[in-house]
Design an enzyme around this catalytic site. Structure first.
Site, PDB file in Angstrom:
ATOM      1  N   LYS A 105     -43.681  -9.333  -9.354  1.00 41.49           N
ATOM      2  CA  LYS A 105     -44.322  -8.471  -8.865  1.00 41.49           C
ATOM      3  C   LYS A 105     -43.883  -7.113  -9.293  1.00 41.49           C
ATOM      4  O   LYS A 105     -44.907  -6.574  -9.048  1.00 41.49           O
ATOM      5  CB  LYS A 105     -44.439  -8.894  -7.308  1.00 41.49           C
ATOM      6  CG  LYS A 105     -44.958 -10.388  -7.191  1.00 41.49           C
ATOM      7  CD  LYS A 105     -44.426 -10.567  -5.564  1.00 41.49           C
ATOM      8  CE  LYS A 105     -44.782 -12.319  -5.413  1.00 41.49           C
ATOM      9  NZ  LYS A 105     -44.076 -12.757  -4.328  1.00 41.49           N
ATOM     10  N   GLY A 106     -42.693  -7.075  -9.972  1.00 34.57           N
ATOM     11  CA  GLY A 106     -41.926  -5.822  -9.540  1.00 34.57           C
ATOM     12  C   GLY A 106     -42.791  -5.000 -10.684  1.00 34.57           C
ATOM     13  O   GLY A 106     -42.434  -4.276  -9.614  1.00 34.57           O
ATOM     14  N   ASP A 143     -37.424  -5.830  -5.045  1.00 35.76           N
ATOM     15  CA  ASP A 143     -36.555  -6.606  -4.026  1.00 35.76           C
ATOM     16  C   ASP A 143     -35.532  -7.161  -4.195  1.00 35.76           C
ATOM     17  O   ASP A 143     -34.996  -7.404  -4.863  1.00 35.76           O
ATOM     18  CB  ASP A 143     -38.309  -7.344  -4.048  1.00 35.76           C
ATOM     19  CG  ASP A 143     -37.396  -8.812  -4.325  1.00 35.76           C
ATOM     20  OD1 ASP A 143     -37.570  -9.171  -5.469  1.00 35.76           O
ATOM     21  OD2 ASP A 143     -37.712  -9.924  -4.093  1.00 35.76           O
ATOM     22  N   ASP A 159     -40.369  -3.325 -14.572  1.00 35.63           N
ATOM     23  CA  ASP A 159     -39.637  -2.870 -13.398  1.00 35.63           C
ATOM     24  C   ASP A 159     -38.267  -2.996 -14.411  1.00 35.63           C
ATOM     25  O   ASP A 159     -37.223  -2.252 -14.068  1.00 35.63           O
ATOM     26  CB  ASP A 159     -39.740  -3.365 -11.612  1.00 35.63           C
ATOM     27  CG  ASP A 159     -38.927  -4.879 -12.252  1.00 35.63           C
ATOM     28  OD1 ASP A 159     -40.033  -5.927 -12.861  1.00 35.63           O
ATOM     29  OD2 ASP A 159     -38.885  -5.463 -10.655  1.00 35.63           O
ATOM     30  N   ASP A 216     -32.831  -7.210 -17.494  1.00 36.12           N
ATOM     31  CA  ASP A 216     -31.467  -7.835 -16.212  1.00 36.12           C
ATOM     32  C   ASP A 216     -30.831  -8.457 -18.412  1.00 36.12           C
ATOM     33  O   ASP A 216     -30.019  -7.682 -18.856  1.00 36.12           O
ATOM     34  CB  ASP A 216     -31.881  -8.413 -15.366  1.00 36.12           C
ATOM     35  CG  ASP A 216     -30.400  -8.452 -14.490  1.00 36.12           C
ATOM     36  OD1 ASP A 216     -29.178  -8.682 -15.371  1.00 36.12           O
ATOM     37  OD2 ASP A 216     -30.581  -8.734 -13.455  1.00 36.12           O
ATOM     38  N   PHE A 245     -26.610  -4.627  -7.851  1.00 34.81           N
ATOM     39  CA  PHE A 245     -27.815  -5.231  -7.273  1.00 34.81           C
ATOM     40  C   PHE A 245     -28.412  -3.687  -6.821  1.00 34.81           C
ATOM     41  O   PHE A 245     -28.011  -3.423  -5.677  1.00 34.81           O
ATOM     42  CB  PHE A 245     -27.547  -5.467  -5.922  1.00 34.81           C
ATOM     43  CG  PHE A 245     -28.822  -6.832  -5.852  1.00 34.81           C
ATOM     44  CD1 PHE A 245     -29.791  -6.388  -5.542  1.00 34.81           C
ATOM     45  CD2 PHE A 245     -28.393  -8.156  -5.593  1.00 34.81           C
ATOM     46  CE1 PHE A 245     -31.039  -6.829  -5.810  1.00 34.81           C
ATOM     47  CE2 PHE A 245     -29.474  -9.390  -5.148  1.00 34.81           C
ATOM     48  CZ  PHE A 245     -30.496  -8.975  -5.189  1.00 34.81           C
TER      49      PHE A 245
END
Ligand code: PRP
Length: 183
Positions: A47-48, A163, A104, A107, A156
């Site tokens: 969803k990011g 989110d 988005d 990582d 973070f």
């Protein structure tokens, strides 16, 4: 959503709305130049990526199509394992298409590494990646990313689609989450 609305939950703002907008202009100009005269299919990873997809696509000045995938990484807690399960697949046949994956954040790189190979195996002509954020210090695999908004430290972060426990996606800037929220 304003900074003052989540002041107690964040350590600070890492990237402002203005910084994101300026970088999106530059990324879209690069994409517009690179895909001139080519077909272009943007693939947003739910969803990011919803915010990046909405804002980046509106700045791109060549015709394009959009499609969406939802994937989930098998693994413990929040860590990617590199084994990816498709929750929602594309509606589009990729044969011969120029695909640009829109994300988005990258990582560990495991999700994008898998996705790029997966979409190429479907016969796409090219599969490039555009991501708003990347954490180089968290990388576990090398991913060839054509368009990067910002390289950030391994903190973070939330906001702009990102989110924590499904919260904060609607924060319009990128902020560092306060440890008391997730500990
Ligand atoms: C995030 C992000 C990437 C993935 C990157 O999605 O959108 O898909 O993690 O992590 P990696 O580089 O370590 O593989 P997430 O799993 O948080 O799902 P969401 O977009 O629905 O929040």
């Amino acid at each position: 959503m304003l900074e003052s609305d989540i002041a107690d939950d964040i350590v600070g703002v890492m990237l402002t709305e203005e910084q994101l907008a300026t970088r999106l202009d530059e990324m879209a100009a690069d994409i517009t130049r690179d895909y001139q005269g080519k077909d272009l299919l943007l693939v947003g990873i739910l969803k990011g990526a919803i915010m990046v997809m909405a804002d980046l696509s509106r700045r791109i000045r060549v015709p394009l199509e959009m499609d969406w995938m939802a994937v989930s990484s098998y693994g413990s807690g929040t860590k990617s394992s590199g084994v990816v399960r498709i929750l929602k697949d594309l509606d589009t046949d990729l044969a011969g298409r120029n695909v640009l994956i829109v994300e988005d954040i990258i990582d560990s790189g495991l999700t994008l590494n898998w996705l790029q190979q997966n979409l190429l195996s479907r016969g796409a002509k090219s599969v490039e990646i555009a991501t708003m954020l990347r954490k180089p210090e968290s990388a576990k695999v090398d991913v060839d990313v054509r368009y990067v908004g910002f390289d950030i430290p391994p903190e973070f972060v939330i906001g702009y689609g990102l989110d924590y426990a499904e919260q904060y996606r609607n924060v319009p800037f990128i902020a560092t989450l306060a440890p008391h929220v997730y500990s």
